[in-house]
Design an enzyme around this catalytic site. Structure first.
Site, PDB file in Angstrom:
ATOM      1  N   ILE A  45       0.807  -1.221   0.000  1.00 23.18           N
ATOM      2  CA  ILE A  45       0.000   0.000   0.000  1.00 23.18           C
ATOM      3  C   ILE A  45       0.841   1.273   0.000  1.00 23.18           C
ATOM      4  CG2 ILE A  45      -1.974  -1.134   1.078  1.00 23.18           C
ATOM      5  CD1 ILE A  45      -1.162   0.159   3.738  1.00 23.18           C
ATOM      6  N   HIS A  52       5.686   0.549 -12.811  1.00 27.62           N
ATOM      7  CA  HIS A  52       6.537   1.031 -11.725  1.00 27.62           C
ATOM      8  C   HIS A  52       6.603   0.008 -10.590  1.00 27.62           C
ATOM      9  CE1 HIS A  52       7.364   3.365  -7.980  1.00 27.62           C
ATOM     10  NE2 HIS A  52       8.288   3.888  -8.753  1.00 27.62           N
ATOM     11  N   ARG A  99       9.439  -3.826  -7.296  1.00 25.65           N
ATOM     12  CA  ARG A  99       9.203  -4.962  -6.406  1.00 25.65           C
ATOM     13  C   ARG A  99       9.583  -6.321  -6.990  1.00 25.65           C
ATOM     14  NH1 ARG A  99       8.874  -2.868  -1.349  1.00 25.65           N
ATOM     15  NH2 ARG A  99       7.364  -1.145  -1.275  1.00 25.65           N
TER      16      ARG A  99
END
Length: 250
Positions: free
Chosen positions: A94, A194, A199
């Site tokens: 988040i 992105h 990640r």
């Protein structure tokens, strides 16, 4: 013993596209990729496709990414329903503020039978998994006891819904980070690129890296041209990463 929750990423929504009938243009794609191309061509009114290298949808999107015209990628979006993800992982997820989220509420949903997510590093070791499961069982037992006592404490609260909510929001403090949560995530193509770049890197936490790889695989099915520059590779430890020479946004 606590049930193990496997990671699952399900595609639940993607952009549709309706071409304006008064625009003299057609493309060999549909949905989000067609919208991306339309938005790019709208900037220059290049409906006649004067450049052979960008005449196809894939060629046009490749050019967009090559030159860094990323804003047109923001018009198309994808939504996933993600289960088998830990609360600790969603705390990292988040942080990507260009996504929209709707997450399981521990205030409204009881966690008496909650599942756990096995952290990377434990998933190939049964003994360590037993230790994790025992800890999860103990915390869940404490949660259940606290829940019962708190509901009794708040018995004077006339609203049963509020009484249960007050009890759950206090009792959840003892639940482990490995507790499974479930979340809907929506993002545009640029935001997803992105997220993958950040990640799916070998420097990212392994659980969120696994999530990024699973999302990439589904995104590549939805919009191949938009995510074609990412390549998935396997590291020496058996985990996967994804990289792209064109994913330069920080």
């Amino acid at each position: 013993m606590a049930e193990i929750a496997p990671l699952r990423v399900q595609l639940i929504a993607k952009t549709d596209f309706l071409a304006p009938p008064d625009v003299p243009w057609s493309t060999d794609a549909d949905g989000g990729p067609a919208l991306v191309e339309f938005a790019g061509r709208a900037c220059y009114q290049s409906w006649s496709k004067p450049n052979p290298k960008t005449a196809t949808n894939a060629g046009y999107i490749k050019h967009i990414i090559d030159v860094g015209h990323f804003s047109v990628l923001e018009h198309a979006s994808v939504s996933f329903y993600i289960t088998g993800i830990s609360r600790s992982c969603t705390h990292e997820l988040i942080r990507h503020r260009h996504f929209s989220y709707s997450q399981l509420s521990q205030r409204y949903v009881p966690e008496n039978d909650s599942r756990v997510v096995v952290p990377p590093g434990l998933d190939d070791d049964p003994e360590l998994q037993q230790i994790l499961a025992a800890a999860a069982d103990a915390s869940r037992a404490t949660y259940t006891e606290l829940l019962a006592r708190l509901e009794a404490k708040f018995a004077d609260q006339p609203s049963a819904v509020l009484r249960r909510k007050q009890a759950r929001q206090a009792a959840r403090a003892v639940l482990p980070n490995a507790t499974e949560t479930r979340i809907v995530v929506t993002g545009n193509y640029r935001a997803w690129r992105h997220f993958i770049a950040m990640r799916a890197s070998e420097h990212a936490d392994v659980e969120i890296r696994r999530l990024a790889i699973e999302c990439l695989r589904r995104l590549a099915d939805v919009a191949p041209a938009v995510f074609a520059d990412f390549e998935i590779a396997t590291l020496a430890d058996g985990t996967e990463v994804a990289t792209s020479p064109l994913a330069t946004e920080a």
